[in-house]
Design a protein around this motif. Sequence first.
Motif, PDB file in Angstrom:
ATOM      1  N   PHE A   1       0.811  -1.245  -0.038  1.00 55.86           N
ATOM      2  CA  PHE A   1      -0.079  -0.176   0.172  1.00 55.86           C
ATOM      3  C   PHE A   1       0.921   1.043  -0.044  1.00 55.86           C
ATOM      4  O   PHE A   1       2.128   1.060  -0.048  1.00 55.86           O
TER       5      PHE A   1
ATOM      6  N   PHE B   1      -3.542   4.442   0.587  1.00 55.21           N
ATOM      7  CA  PHE B   1      -3.991   3.928  -0.475  1.00 55.21           C
ATOM      8  C   PHE B   1      -3.660   2.431  -0.622  1.00 55.21           C
ATOM      9  O   PHE B   1      -2.334   2.063  -0.621  1.00 55.21           O
ATOM     10  N   LYS B   2      -4.563   1.459  -1.322  1.00 55.31           N
ATOM     11  CA  LYS B   2      -4.039   0.239  -1.673  1.00 55.31           C
ATOM     12  C   LYS B   2      -3.291   0.311  -3.008  1.00 55.31           C
ATOM     13  O   LYS B   2      -3.636   1.269  -3.730  1.00 55.31           O
TER      14      LYS B   2
ATOM     15  N   GLU C   1      -4.703   1.580  -6.406  1.00 53.17           N
ATOM     16  CA  GLU C   1      -5.810   2.552  -6.671  1.00 53.17           C
ATOM     17  C   GLU C   1      -5.595   3.819  -7.278  1.00 53.17           C
ATOM     18  O   GLU C   1      -4.680   4.211  -7.516  1.00 53.17           O
TER      19      GLU C   1
ATOM     20  N   SER D   1      -7.854   3.039   5.580  1.00 54.40           N
ATOM     21  CA  SER D   1      -7.362   3.352   4.194  1.00 54.40           C
ATOM     22  C   SER D   1      -8.505   3.660   3.428  1.00 54.40           C
ATOM     23  O   SER D   1      -8.775   5.017   3.185  1.00 54.40           O
ATOM     24  N   SER D   2      -9.291   2.805   2.487  1.00 49.61           N
ATOM     25  CA  SER D   2     -10.121   3.337   1.661  1.00 49.61           C
ATOM     26  C   SER D   2     -11.260   2.019   1.264  1.00 49.61           C
ATOM     27  O   SER D   2     -10.814   1.074   1.680  1.00 49.61           O
TER      28      SER D   2
ATOM     29  N   ALA E   1     -11.375   0.402  -1.054  1.00 50.34           N
ATOM     30  CA  ALA E   1     -10.755  -0.562  -1.778  1.00 50.34           C
ATOM     31  C   ALA E   1     -10.432  -1.984  -1.012  1.00 50.34           C
ATOM     32  O   ALA E   1     -10.039  -3.106  -1.524  1.00 50.34           O
ATOM     33  N   TRP E   2     -10.586  -1.804   0.269  1.00 49.89           N
ATOM     34  CA  TRP E   2     -10.087  -2.766   1.222  1.00 49.89           C
ATOM     35  C   TRP E   2     -11.517  -3.553   1.705  1.00 49.89           C
ATOM     36  O   TRP E   2     -11.401  -4.610   2.431  1.00 49.89           O
TER      37      TRP E   2
ATOM     38  N   LEU F   1      -2.555  -4.494   6.751  1.00 48.30           N
ATOM     39  CA  LEU F   1      -2.694  -3.254   6.720  1.00 48.30           C
ATOM     40  C   LEU F   1      -2.759  -2.497   8.145  1.00 48.30           C
ATOM     41  O   LEU F   1      -2.116  -1.598   8.342  1.00 48.30           O
TER      42      LEU F   1
END
Lengths: 190, 318
Positions: free
Chosen positions: A38, A56-57, A60, B171-172, B174-175, B186
């Motif tokens: 990430f 962010f991953k 992304e 985070s976002s 996306a997880w 993470l």
Amino acid sequence: MSNYSTNEFRSGLKVMLDGDPCSILDNELVKPGKGQAFNRVKLRNLKTGRVLEKTFKSGEQLEAADVMDTDMQYLYNDGDFWCFMEPDTFEQHQATENAVGDALMWLSEQDTCVVTLFNGVPLSVTPPNHVELEIVETDPGLRGDTAQGGSKPAKLVTGAVVKVPLFLDQGEIIRVDTRTGEYQGRVSAK
Amino acid sequence: MEHINQWQPGTSMAILRQRSRVLSELRNFFQQRQVIEVDVPLLSRATVTDQNIDSIQAHNAETDAYLQTSPEYFMKRLLASGSGDIYSLGKAFREAESGRRHNPEFTLLEWYRCGWDEHQLMDEVAELIAVLLPGIAVRRCSYADVFIQHLQVDPHLVDLADLQSLAVATSSEAWAEETRANCLDLLFSVLIEPQLEDGLVLVYDYPACQAALAKCAEDSQGRQISRRFEGFLNRVELANGYCELTDAAEQADRFAEDQRQRRLSDKAAVTADQRLLAAMESGLPECAGVALGVDRLLMQLQGADSIDQVMPFSWDRC
């Protein structure tokens, strides 16, 4: 507008985050030895000036922000708006007090500033790094005191107050660094 | 980045000399303990199947090959052949890993101790670090204890959905569909690692879903864990060790699961290393092994904030 993936994030890149334009300050890859990668990204919100950190991953994407820095000449303030002009096209732009922000303290008519446009509208104004302004108010100068240390406040024609050496007088023009607000030197007596 | 002024090394000459001293101190450490150095290949037909580790591809005489991401498979083939205790001090490669703490080519120290478990090996990791950093503070804690201490959540028992919400909040979006292992990584990396104490922190009993090549077991409270540990030096991930899985059939199952995960995340297929499986079938002795990032160790010795400052030439200069 196009999208940028985390591996394209570079310092200075302008992206949209939660509806606001942001400038990327720093992008660090974090990858546990056996884990998913990430990115820890530092961004400056160009509307508020606030710096935030987001994770962010890797992979992304963020939408690119239509943000452009343009050199413009400051023309005048009509009471509500500050008017700037692009020197090549003579196109004029009206900036709000919010967009002008701290630049207000340094702006003289005819100065060339960097105006940051977001979707074509002024978002922020960066004054020249150095400006030359007249002192309009300060304690009387101490003659012969050019070598000693010590300073006093002086109010400039634009309203800014800076610290100046004791020998300076009202009516003199000085050079100031707008990034630090520091006195740089005497330009000339009026 | 093709700047011509990057012909120069990232290290100062003083750090280059220290790097040389550290490499020889590491070799002395193992020589005194009768652990022999093995210089196994960097280029192989096979590579890791791990979904989060990508190998750099190469070719030799029309055969596809890979630069090795660690010397592990070759070392285990030596162990299965009766080498006894061995170490490797050499390069490893990982595709697209560049950053302040990452370089796609890096120096890895890896060693195996026959008949030892992970706790004995943790002792030796602490002894090794103390040679280079005398008097360093060492703390040991289980993964569950440190996770609960910082996040008030039991990492072994928490529902996947709750973990995913925590990851999304950290985070976002996306997880939201991520695996248990990736969510845990993470949370550990972002919320726990920066809070760890100064010195060497050894975290053991990793979640079973993060076993990689470690044996699985139950902890004293009956939770499924893996006999894996990690060493963090001043909050930087430095070492990863296992009480090694020796069961060939279970290893084959784990490779198959890795391959399934790679398919799910659209990653290039990787064939499992059949020679490693054959070696394990013939008999890998009970052992513990650990890999330690030498460049990161140097960063800590130097107080450097970028890996570029401790390598002769990091990727940007190559």
